[in-house]
Scaffold this active site. Structure first.
Site, short mmCIF file in Angstrom:
data_model
loop_
_atom_site.label_atom_id
_atom_site.label_comp_id
_atom_site.label_asym_id
_atom_site.label_seq_id
_atom_site.Cartn_x
_atom_site.Cartn_y
_atom_site.Cartn_z
N HIS A 67 0.85 -1.19 0.00
CA HIS A 67 0.00 0.00 0.00
C HIS A 67 0.89 1.24 0.00
O HIS A 67 2.08 1.15 0.27
CB HIS A 67 -0.93 0.02 1.21
CG HIS A 67 -0.20 0.09 2.52
ND1 HIS A 67 0.38 -1.02 3.09
CD2 HIS A 67 0.08 1.12 3.34
CE1 HIS A 67 0.97 -0.66 4.22
NE2 HIS A 67 0.81 0.64 4.39
N ALA A 68 0.28 2.35 -0.32
CA ALA A 68 0.97 3.65 -0.28
C ALA A 68 0.04 4.64 0.41
O ALA A 68 -1.07 4.30 0.80
CB ALA A 68 1.32 4.10 -1.70
#
Length: 147
Positions: A67-68
């Site tokens: 994820h970011a």
């Protein structure tokens, strides 16, 4: 919301192998990209962050949640599940990753319920083993629907 509600249609897949960790991330995020949960920038942000910070998203042996940050291109909150029959090594990690749970969090809060339900599921060794050894998308979906 139930855990399974966070997984859009066609977001659960079983893939034989990935040539490297970058391709594994691509595989894990493509359904979210196709359903407009994320932009292409989001996938690149995950890769860039992995290069700069290491695979900070490894949750358990064999399990990662790439994820970011929301502002990197998360458009809607959702998740994907990709099982690699042959695990892939991430930088600085000694154990191959087989299960990738792609996460798109559109804001700081909307994914918290999903993370809690997923954590409870992954804490049960038997369920984690079932996820890591599943042989079909249906098996994976059935396991996730318990959460």
């Amino acid at each position: 919301m139930r855990l399974s509600d966070y997984f859009p249609e066609s977001s659960i897949s079983v893939i034989h192998s990935a040539k490297d960790w970058q391709e594994a991330i691509d595989f894990s995020m493509v359904s979210l990209l196709d359903k407009n949960y994320i932009s292409e920038n989001y996938i690149q942000a995950i890769k860039d962050s992995t290069i700069n910070n290491g695979p900070y998203y490894i949750l358990a042996p064999g399990v990662a949640m790439p994820h970011a940050r929301p502002e990197c291109g998360a458009l809607k909150t959702g998740m994907s599940l990709t099982l690699l029959e042959q695990g892939v090594y991430f930088p600085g990690n000694d154990e191959p990753i087989k299960l990738l749970i792609g996460l798109s969090a559109a804001d700081a809060d909307s994914h918290i319920g999903a993370i809690q339900a997923l954590s409870e599921l992954l804490c049960e060794e038997e369920i984690l083993e079932q996820l890591l050894t599943a042989s079909s998308e249906k098996q994976l979906a059935d396991i996730i629907s318990r959460g």
